[in-house]
Design a protein around this motif. Structure first.
Motif, PDB file in Angstrom:
ATOM      1  N   VAL A  31      42.471  10.961  13.303  1.00 30.26           N
ATOM      2  CA  VAL A  31      41.241  10.871  14.107  1.00 30.26           C
ATOM      3  C   VAL A  31      40.056  10.786  13.161  1.00 30.26           C
ATOM      4  CG1 VAL A  31      39.761  12.067  15.772  1.00 30.26           C
ATOM      5  CG2 VAL A  31      42.254  12.169  16.010  1.00 30.26           C
ATOM      6  N   ILE A  32      39.212   9.816  13.422  1.00 29.33           N
ATOM      7  CA  ILE A  32      38.010   9.668  12.589  1.00 29.33           C
ATOM      8  C   ILE A  32      36.789   9.649  13.505  1.00 29.33           C
ATOM      9  CG2 ILE A  32      36.752   8.100  11.048  1.00 29.33           C
ATOM     10  CD1 ILE A  32      39.570   7.172  10.109  1.00 29.33           C
ATOM     11  N   HIS A  33      35.868  10.555  13.239  1.00 31.70           N
ATOM     12  CA  HIS A  33      34.601  10.566  13.973  1.00 31.70           C
ATOM     13  C   HIS A  33      33.639   9.706  13.167  1.00 31.70           C
ATOM     14  CE1 HIS A  33      36.185  13.562  16.668  1.00 31.70           C
ATOM     15  NE2 HIS A  33      36.613  14.241  15.622  1.00 31.70           N
ATOM     16  N   ARG A  34      33.371   8.532  13.670  1.00 26.90           N
ATOM     17  CA  ARG A  34      32.627   7.555  12.878  1.00 26.90           C
ATOM     18  C   ARG A  34      31.115   7.824  12.898  1.00 26.90           C
ATOM     19  NH1 ARG A  34      34.917   1.623  14.061  1.00 26.90           N
ATOM     20  NH2 ARG A  34      33.142   1.674  15.485  1.00 26.90           N
ATOM     21  N   LYS A 113      45.891  -3.610  26.601  1.00 31.21           N
ATOM     22  CA  LYS A 113      45.992  -4.975  26.038  1.00 31.21           C
ATOM     23  C   LYS A 113      45.890  -4.836  24.519  1.00 31.21           C
ATOM     24  CE  LYS A 113      43.837  -7.150  30.042  1.00 31.21           C
ATOM     25  NZ  LYS A 113      43.504  -5.870  30.695  1.00 31.21           N
ATOM     26  N   TRP A 114      46.810  -5.491  23.831  1.00 32.61           N
ATOM     27  CA  TRP A 114      46.920  -5.302  22.390  1.00 32.61           C
ATOM     28  C   TRP A 114      46.379  -6.519  21.656  1.00 32.61           C
ATOM     29  CZ3 TRP A 114      50.552  -3.829  25.948  1.00 32.61           C
ATOM     30  CH2 TRP A 114      51.031  -2.510  25.904  1.00 32.61           C
ATOM     31  N   SER A 115      45.679  -6.301  20.551  1.00 28.17           N
ATOM     32  CA  SER A 115      45.342  -7.432  19.674  1.00 28.17           C
ATOM     33  C   SER A 115      45.563  -7.017  18.227  1.00 28.17           C
ATOM     34  CB  SER A 115      43.920  -7.936  19.914  1.00 28.17           C
ATOM     35  OG  SER A 115      43.018  -6.868  19.917  1.00 28.17           O
ATOM     36  N   ARG A 116      46.244  -7.888  17.498  1.00 28.74           N
ATOM     37  CA  ARG A 116      46.686  -7.575  16.143  1.00 28.74           C
ATOM     38  C   ARG A 116      45.494  -7.458  15.182  1.00 28.74           C
ATOM     39  NH1 ARG A 116      52.033  -7.899  14.519  1.00 28.74           N
ATOM     40  NH2 ARG A 116      52.188  -6.745  16.470  1.00 28.74           N
ATOM     41  N   LEU A 117      45.557  -6.476  14.313  1.00 32.87           N
ATOM     42  CA  LEU A 117      44.509  -6.264  13.308  1.00 32.87           C
ATOM     43  C   LEU A 117      45.133  -6.338  11.925  1.00 32.87           C
ATOM     44  CD1 LEU A 117      42.825  -3.035  14.786  1.00 32.87           C
ATOM     45  CD2 LEU A 117      41.896  -5.365  14.921  1.00 32.87           C
ATOM     46  N   SER A 118      44.360  -6.830  10.972  1.00 28.31           N
ATOM     47  CA  SER A 118      44.836  -6.790   9.582  1.00 28.31           C
ATOM     48  C   SER A 118      44.556  -5.392   9.018  1.00 28.31           C
ATOM     49  CB  SER A 118      44.100  -7.835   8.748  1.00 28.31           C
ATOM     50  OG  SER A 118      42.738  -7.455   8.633  1.00 28.31           O
ATOM     51  N   PRO A 119      45.297  -4.978   7.988  1.00 26.11           N
ATOM     52  CA  PRO A 119      45.017  -3.672   7.377  1.00 26.11           C
ATOM     53  C   PRO A 119      43.573  -3.573   6.874  1.00 26.11           C
ATOM     54  CG  PRO A 119      47.123  -4.515   6.624  1.00 26.11           C
ATOM     55  CD  PRO A 119      46.497  -5.602   7.427  1.00 26.11           C
ATOM     56  N   ASP A 120      43.046  -4.691   6.337  1.00 29.02           N
ATOM     57  CA  ASP A 120      41.657  -4.655   5.848  1.00 29.02           C
ATOM     58  C   ASP A 120      40.676  -4.359   6.979  1.00 29.02           C
ATOM     59  OD1 ASP A 120      42.485  -5.164   3.328  1.00 29.02           O
ATOM     60  OD2 ASP A 120      41.995  -7.312   3.363  1.00 29.02           O
ATOM     61  N   LEU A 121      40.939  -4.971   8.116  1.00 27.19           N
ATOM     62  CA  LEU A 121      40.064  -4.745   9.269  1.00 27.19           C
ATOM     63  C   LEU A 121      40.133  -3.282   9.720  1.00 27.19           C
ATOM     64  CD1 LEU A 121      38.136  -6.489  10.813  1.00 27.19           C
ATOM     65  CD2 LEU A 121      40.000  -7.186  12.331  1.00 27.19           C
ATOM     66  N   VAL A 122      41.346  -2.737   9.697  1.00 28.52           N
ATOM     67  CA  VAL A 122      41.507  -1.327  10.090  1.00 28.52           C
ATOM     68  C   VAL A 122      40.746  -0.432   9.116  1.00 28.52           C
ATOM     69  CG1 VAL A 122      43.164   0.559  10.393  1.00 28.52           C
ATOM     70  CG2 VAL A 122      43.736  -1.742  11.169  1.00 28.52           C
ATOM     71  N   ASP A 123      40.884  -0.734   7.836  1.00 24.34           N
ATOM     72  CA  ASP A 123      40.167   0.076   6.837  1.00 24.34           C
ATOM     73  C   ASP A 123      38.660   0.015   7.080  1.00 24.34           C
ATOM     74  OD1 ASP A 123      42.625   0.624   5.803  1.00 24.34           O
ATOM     75  OD2 ASP A 123      42.428  -0.632   4.016  1.00 24.34           O
ATOM     76  N   GLY A 124      38.193  -1.175   7.420  1.00 21.07           N
ATOM     77  CA  GLY A 124      36.764  -1.328   7.713  1.00 21.07           C
ATOM     78  C   GLY A 124      36.348  -0.515   8.932  1.00 21.07           C
ATOM     79  N   MET A 125      37.207  -0.516   9.951  1.00 23.03           N
ATOM     80  CA  MET A 125      36.890   0.245  11.172  1.00 23.03           C
ATOM     81  C   MET A 125      36.877   1.747  10.888  1.00 23.03           C
ATOM     82  SD  MET A 125      39.162  -1.942  13.881  1.00 23.03           S
ATOM     83  CE  MET A 125      38.701  -1.075  15.373  1.00 23.03           C
ATOM     84  N   MET A 126      37.714   2.159   9.941  1.00 25.24           N
ATOM     85  CA  MET A 126      37.766   3.594   9.620  1.00 25.24           C
ATOM     86  C   MET A 126      36.495   4.035   8.888  1.00 25.24           C
ATOM     87  SD  MET A 126      41.744   3.739   8.393  1.00 25.24           S
ATOM     88  CE  MET A 126      41.827   5.422   7.845  1.00 25.24           C
ATOM     89  N   GLU A 127      35.857   3.071   8.220  1.00 22.69           N
ATOM     90  CA  GLU A 127      34.669   3.453   7.434  1.00 22.69           C
ATOM     91  C   GLU A 127      33.368   3.202   8.171  1.00 22.69           C
ATOM     92  OE1 GLU A 127      35.370   1.148   3.944  1.00 22.69           O
ATOM     93  OE2 GLU A 127      37.095   2.389   3.379  1.00 22.69           O
ATOM     94  N   ALA A 128      33.457   2.619   9.355  1.00 25.39           N
ATOM     95  CA  ALA A 128      32.225   2.240  10.077  1.00 25.39           C
ATOM     96  C   ALA A 128      31.421   3.478  10.483  1.00 25.39           C
ATOM     97  CB  ALA A 128      32.589   1.440  11.312  1.00 25.39           C
TER      98      ALA A 128
END
Lengths: 128, 423
Positions: A31-34, A113-128
């Motif tokens: 869990v990340i509180h952005r 509804k699912w949409s595929r993410l790249s690992p880079d995109l996930v990393d970016g979302m975690m840091e937002a």
């Protein structure tokens, strides 16, 4: 809190839940509180360590449960499904990430509804 | 009290040899039904079902996804007559929510030690909508011999040749294979039956030829060895899924009567080639099970795979296209990607394509599926290859004195129906 050498940047604890037909079930959770005020939850399928329902099969009730435990509102909640790389000879167990979006029915998340993410995109979302 | 137990029919695949085996789920369930209940069993695949008011209570046992729609239809008709209907079995579990719409009750999980309560509830008119034992499997020592006397045995002969009887020595599986739902159905643990219970049941079976339906016999080396050692004196001949590739295990399996195994062939590697060779070295034949349409297969890969199967001299091959059954990773993945276009459960027979393959159209995969069957059996038809396998087992049975000749009195019948005599 349980610890496990397999914990990683996408999973730092286990989350127990009642899956389909009340089956005792378990997934990984991060869990990340952005900074933007939204809460990002990454639920990891842990395969053999999960005695019950897989994350995908119970996606909407599981996301609802996590959202409520985190005291979040649907529009402030981001849910990602993660399947880790099992290093299988077969290609079906490679690492994947999917952003899951839902309709909201009262206090519940429904119709995933699912949409595929790249690992880079996930990393970016975690840091937002 | 009369309990009508029904095994619904399903449509068989076009162009394939039809073998109706005596079903396993109903006889396992029947063994757990209280002894004072009269069981009247109908396997709709080999006999007609007459729906009337004679049963007090109706049970529908379903194994395949292609049985569920027929099962629901039967239930609807009985319920119109005012009869209570309970569903159980593998595909009831896979399709439980939908099945509940056609049922007074659904049973989820394994039956041993649980059916007394169900029948008591029925007598009290207090049948529960769900009996959920999915997370609480029974003690394996409670599994007694299946009740095979509910079967009309003469219906499971083809031209006088008796079909194999189905039998199980364990439940559950430690693996999470892509197209398989055993994780959901039987749990993630391997649960062997006590060897003495297995031997007790085998000793009571009058059929010398068996299909051990366990998901895999390669999950616990010591148990496998103990099982095979205990089976040697019984002189049964059997078919099974994978056996572990250790020489000592294969040697014992051969001595215990291993006839042929179903081995998944998923690529053209030396690993597979050597695996087949190793079985053959122990006199165990191999029927390859080949799943087509996986995301790592192009058209060329499928053609190469078929060539490889001929090169490694498989005894038989069974081709299927991926059917994304509910509660499998295949289903989850294809669902997430929005690739499933057909949700008519009658089409989930592993011969029809119900999803968009990654590297070709659904139509092209259907053509390649047909190509695989046609090419593999081009020089020697499936019936001839099967005949060769039967010859092998007959030789072994004659050698150890267990051979039972073909039944001449029903040689003109195939699964209970007349077949024309060849001149």
């Amino acid at each position: 809190m349980e610890t496990n050498p397999d914990f990683n940047k996408y999973m730092d604890r286990y989350f127990n839940f009642a899956g389909q037909w009340e089956s005792p079930s378990k997934c990984g959770l991060k869990v990340i509180h952005r900074k933007d005020g939204k809460t990002l939850a990454i639920a990891t399928e842990i395969y053999r360590q999960n005695p019950g329902t897989p994350v995908t099969e119970w996606c909407a009730p599981l996301a609802t449960l996590i959202m409520k435990e985190l005291d979040c509102l649907p529009d402030q909640f981001i849910f990602i499904e993660h399947t880790p790389d099992l290093r299988s000879k077969l290609a079906f167990y490679d690492e994947t990430f999917d952003l899951v979006t839902f309709d909201v029915d009262g206090h519940n998340l429904v119709n995933p509804k699912w949409s595929r993410l790249s690992p880079d995109l996930v990393d970016g979302m975690m840091e937002a | 009290m009369k309990f009508k137990l029904i095994y619904p029919r399903w449509e068989k695949l076009d162009g394939q040899t039809i073998f109706n085996l005596p079903p396993h789920g109903p006889v396992v369930m029947a063994a757990a039904i209280p002894h004072n209940i009269e069981i009247d069993f109908t396997d709709e695949n080999v006999e007609d079902l007459i729906i009337d008011e004679s049963p007090d209570f109706v049970g529908i046992s379903m194994m395949l996804t292609t049985q569920v729609k027929r099962g629901w239809e039967i239930a609807d008709q009985y319920r119109k007559l005012g009869k209570k209907v309970i569903f159980g079995g593998i595909s009831t579990m896979l399709h439980a929510e939908e099945t509940m719409l056609h049922a007074d009750s659904v049973f989820l999980g394994e039956v041993e030690g649980r059916l007394d309560q169900v029948f008591q509830d029925f007598h009290k008119n207090d049948l529960k909508k769900i009996y959920n034992f999915i997370s609480t499997p029974p003690d394996m020592s409670l599994i007694g011999p299946a009740k095979r006397d509910i079967l009309k045995k003469d219906l499971y002969y083809h031209k006088g040749f008796r079909m194999v009887d189905l039998f199980h020595a364990s439940r559950g599986c430690i693996y999470d294979c892509y197209p398989c739902a055993v994780r959901y159905l039987g749990g993630r643990g391997f649960r062997p039956r006590p060897i003495d219970k297995v031997v007790e049941e085998l000793s009571q079976m009058d059929n010398n030829r068996l299909f051990i339906v366990d998901n895999s016999l390669a999950l616990d080396t010591q148990w496998e060895k103990d099982l095979f050692k205990a089976m040697i004196p019984l002189k049964k001949k059997w078919v099974s899924h994978t056996i572990e590739d250790k020489d000592e295990v294969l040697d014992l399996a051969a001595q215990a009567g291993a006839w042929y195994v179903y081995q998944a062939v998923f690529d053209t590697s030396d690993y597979i080639k050597n695996r087949i060779k190793q079985y053959h070295e122990y006199g165990i034949a191999v029927e390859g099970t080949i799943l087509l349409g996986l995301d790592n297969q192009t058209e060329d890969d499928i053609k190469r795979l078929v060539d490889f199967l001929l090169e490694i001299e498989l005894d038989l091959a069974e081709f299927t296209v991926l059917a994304p059954f509910p509660h499998t990773k295949a289903y989850s993945d294809l669902l997430k990607q929005g690739r499933i276009f057909d949700t008519d459960w009658n089409h989930y027979n592993a011969g029809k394509v119900v999803y968009h393959p990654k590297h070709m159209s659904a139509e092209r995969l259907g053509e390649l599926y047909q190509y695989a069957w046609d090419t593999f059996y081009q020089d020697e038809p499936q019936t001839m290859k099967m005949f060769n396998l039967i010859n092998k087992v007959v030789s072994r049975e004659i050698a150890d004195g267990t051979y039972t000749p073909r039944r001449r009195d029903i040689a003109d019948l195939s699964f209970g129906k007349k077949v024309p005599k060849l001149v």
